[in-house]
Write an enzyme that holds these catalytic residues in place. Structure first.
Site, PDB file in Angstrom:
ATOM      1  N   LYS A  82      21.920  54.520  54.271  1.00  0.00           N
ATOM      2  CA  LYS A  82      22.302  55.364  53.563  1.00  0.00           C
ATOM      3  C   LYS A  82      21.079  55.756  52.608  1.00  0.00           C
ATOM      4  CE  LYS A  82      26.123  57.426  50.783  1.00  0.00           C
ATOM      5  NZ  LYS A  82      27.535  57.209  50.077  1.00  0.00           N
ATOM      6  N   SER A 124      34.335  56.551  49.725  1.00  0.00           N
ATOM      7  CA  SER A 124      33.239  56.803  50.330  1.00  0.00           C
ATOM      8  C   SER A 124      32.651  56.062  51.513  1.00  0.00           C
ATOM      9  CB  SER A 124      31.737  57.231  49.786  1.00  0.00           C
ATOM     10  OG  SER A 124      32.351  58.537  48.853  1.00  0.00           O
ATOM     11  N   SER A 160      31.575  60.014  51.401  1.00  0.00           N
ATOM     12  CA  SER A 160      30.146  60.775  51.538  1.00  0.00           C
ATOM     13  C   SER A 160      29.405  60.001  52.450  1.00  0.00           C
ATOM     14  CB  SER A 160      29.247  60.588  49.862  1.00  0.00           C
ATOM     15  OG  SER A 160      29.311  59.311  49.528  1.00  0.00           O
TER      16      SER A 160
END
Lengths: 484, 95
Positions: free
Chosen positions: A76, A175, A151
């Protein structure tokens, strides 16, 4: 090969059926072919990845190989990775090449994992749909007109579209779990403090936690074995011995007590989500588990409490983006204050600015006690509800999200509607508990539904066992979108 | 809770984010709705409850009072917008 589990890829590498360079090339080719469609990756650096793969092959040849050696994974873009562009989904960091590795990245590198690229995400991890990224929305491979969840949507889609066998992610209010549910993969948010936050770009420091996303609970256990661990550079990292998160995978579930909070199944939960979750719970009963109703009476307050505490911490953490030491700086300014104000106005997107404003307001003189301190007191009540519930059960189960993936743009004009997307996940972050989402069915539109499993503190190995046994008995986690 | 454009501009100023009239009005409606949600917190009696700032009630670890990091000034300044002679450059603040 791209559909294989981490475990079988590791076996293929160990058996010499494929080299890490070949495996990395295979996934890089898939990313090159599919990324325009899904927008899951913001940065790919083939040379860098292949150099790491060559190192892994050499380590294996020299007899220095672990379970992750040579396995390509996606990171990420919230994790600083030395030499990699690390944007956190923001224009503010669109030119930031990290001079150091996050602890999680360091640990995965030491384990021999190969970084395939950096995945798209909501700007500074603020969002529930991955529409707030400076690099545009991540599209859901089950229906490209739908969001991927946020997210960690880029990491979730990288795994769902089989562009990476596993990925790192972070969870501040849901998330990891919410995008995992929306694209049909498995995601685990560990107990707060189990994975170091060093080098993970901070959003809300008392809530943020790193965790893995993969196709199965078994693969997540392998990822956790490398990601977790004490780090003196993070003052909230917990000094605990290293664990083998795979140790309990094979245990039968007979006698498992599942707590079902009535608040998770209240009015408003769509019938097709409720049906999938209830069917999963029925499967668990067949595996020998029993169920008990538990209560989380303060759960309804978790969203309001979160939207005081998280923006308050964010407004403080994001004060560091001033255009002086790194990141974007506005091209035109007359004095220092104008430089700060224009840099921040131009560098941050609308959602980030909105949360900074909320945070600044609730921390300002005259409002601090009414909002911030009150929210912290309610946080304790929410955490105590979970402690009380765990006196009656081993794990809590319910839906991960109150809806399946919605259409891109559908909720973007109404932040309150968007914030309510995380209603089932936020309480876990406020309490610091571990939570997991595993696929458990599909809605009437053919979009994935997630089952949330919440464990007691440090009970990750048990949760992964609970996930694995279900995945041995069902095949929801093996379903892939068409064309993947 | 009801915000005015001046409230929004005041908070934006505290947060060091430039905001114009149009943006202030746009943000205002959203903040009103968000604070409407936040107001739900008022319904609960929290008297006698200790605030919880962290996921556990822990004492922060202390470390040895010793240098632990090597000097990486050049590396870290290599990503700065403007640097000269090892210093970060900003507009003049003292005449």
């Amino acid at each position: 090969m791209h559909r294989e589990s981490l475990k079988s890829l590791s076996e293929a590498l160990a058996g010499g059926k494929i080299s890490s360079v070949e495996l990395t090339q295979l996934f890089l080719k898939r990313i090159a072919g599919f990324n325009a469609r899904y927008n899951a990756f913001v940065t790919v650096d083939e040379e860098r990845s292949l150099a790491q793969a060559r190192e892994a092959d050499n380590a294996r040849a020299a007899g220095r190989a672990g379970p992750l050696t040579g396995i390509p994974i996606a990171q990420k873009d919230i994790f600083c990775a030395k030499g990699w562009l690390t944007t956190c989904g923001s224009k503010m960091l669109s030119n930031f090449v990290s001079p150091y590795d996050a602890h999680v990245v360091e640990r995965l590198n030491e384990a021999g994992a190969v970084t395939l690229g950096k995945t798209n995400m909501d700007e500074f991890a603020m969002g529930s749909s991955n529409e707030s990224s400076f690099y545009g929305p991540v599209r859901n491979p089950w229906n490209v007109d739908c969001v991927s969840g946020g997210s960690s949507g880029g990491s979730a889609v990288a795994v769902a579209a089989r562009l990476a066998p596993a990925a790192t992610a972070t969870d501040t209010g849901g998330s990891i779990r919410q995008p995992a549910a929306m694209v049909g993969v498995s995601g685990l948010k560990p107990t707060y403090g189990v994975c170091s936050r060093y080098g993970m770009i901070a959003f809300a420091s008392s809530l943020d936690q790193a965790g893995p996303m993969a196709k199965s609970a078994e693969d997540m256990a392998l990822m956790m074995n490398s990601m977790a661990g004490f780090d003196a550079r993070d003052s909230t990292s917990l000094e605990r011995p290293l664990e083998d998160y795979s140790r309990d995978l094979a245990k039968p579930l007979a006698g498992l007590r599942i707590g079902l909070p009535k608040e998770f199944f209240a009015a408003g939960l769509p019938a097709d989500i409720a049906q999938s979750v209830e069917a999963a719970i029925a499967d668990y009963r067949k595996l020998g588990a029993t169920t008990v109703e538990v209560a989380l009476p303060n759960m309804k307050l978790s969203v309001p409490v979160y939207y005081v505490l998280a923006p308050a911490e964010a407004s403080s953490n994001l004060a560091r983006y001033d255009g002086v030491r790194y990141g974007y700086r506005t091209p035109e300014y007359r004095d220092l204050e104008e430089m700060y104000e224009k840099t921040r106005a131009e560098g941050f997107g609308a959602e980030v600015k909105r949360r900074i404003l909320i945070g600044t307001y609730v921390l300002s003189h005259g409002y601090y006690d009414a909002y911030y301190i009150r929210a912290q007191k309610l946080r304790r009540l929410i955490a105590q509800d979970f402690v009380k519930a765990f006196e009656q059960c081993d794990v809590i189960m319910g839906p991960t999200s109150p809806s399946t993936a919605f259409r891109i743009g559908e909720k973007s004009s109404d932040p309150v509607q968007m914030y309510l997307s995380d209603i089932y996940t936020i309480g876990v972050n406020l309490a610091g508990l571990p939570g997991m989402s595993i696929p458990c069915g599909f809605d009437t539109q053919g979009l994935p539904v997630g089952l949330q499993v919440i464990g007691s503190y440090f009970d990750e190995a048990r949760m992964l066992n609970v996930g694995h046994q279900y995945q041995l008995a069902t095949d929801w986690h093996l379903r892939a979108p068409a064309g993947v | 809770m009801s915000f005015t454009p001046d409230d929004v501009k005041r908070v934006a100023r505290l947060a060091r984010i430039a905001i114009d009239e149009r943006e202030a009005i746009e943000v205002l409606g959203q903040l009103d709705r968000i604070f409407g949600l936040i107001e739900e917190m008022r319904a609960v009696d929290v008297s006698g409850v200790e605030p919880m700032a962290h996921a556990y009630d822990v004492t922060l670890r202390l470390r040895e009072d010793a240098v632990a990091e090597p000097d990486q000034r050049e590396l870290f300044q290599s990503v700065a917008p403007k640097v000269e002679h090892g210093l970060y450059l900003v507009p003049k603040v003292i005449e």
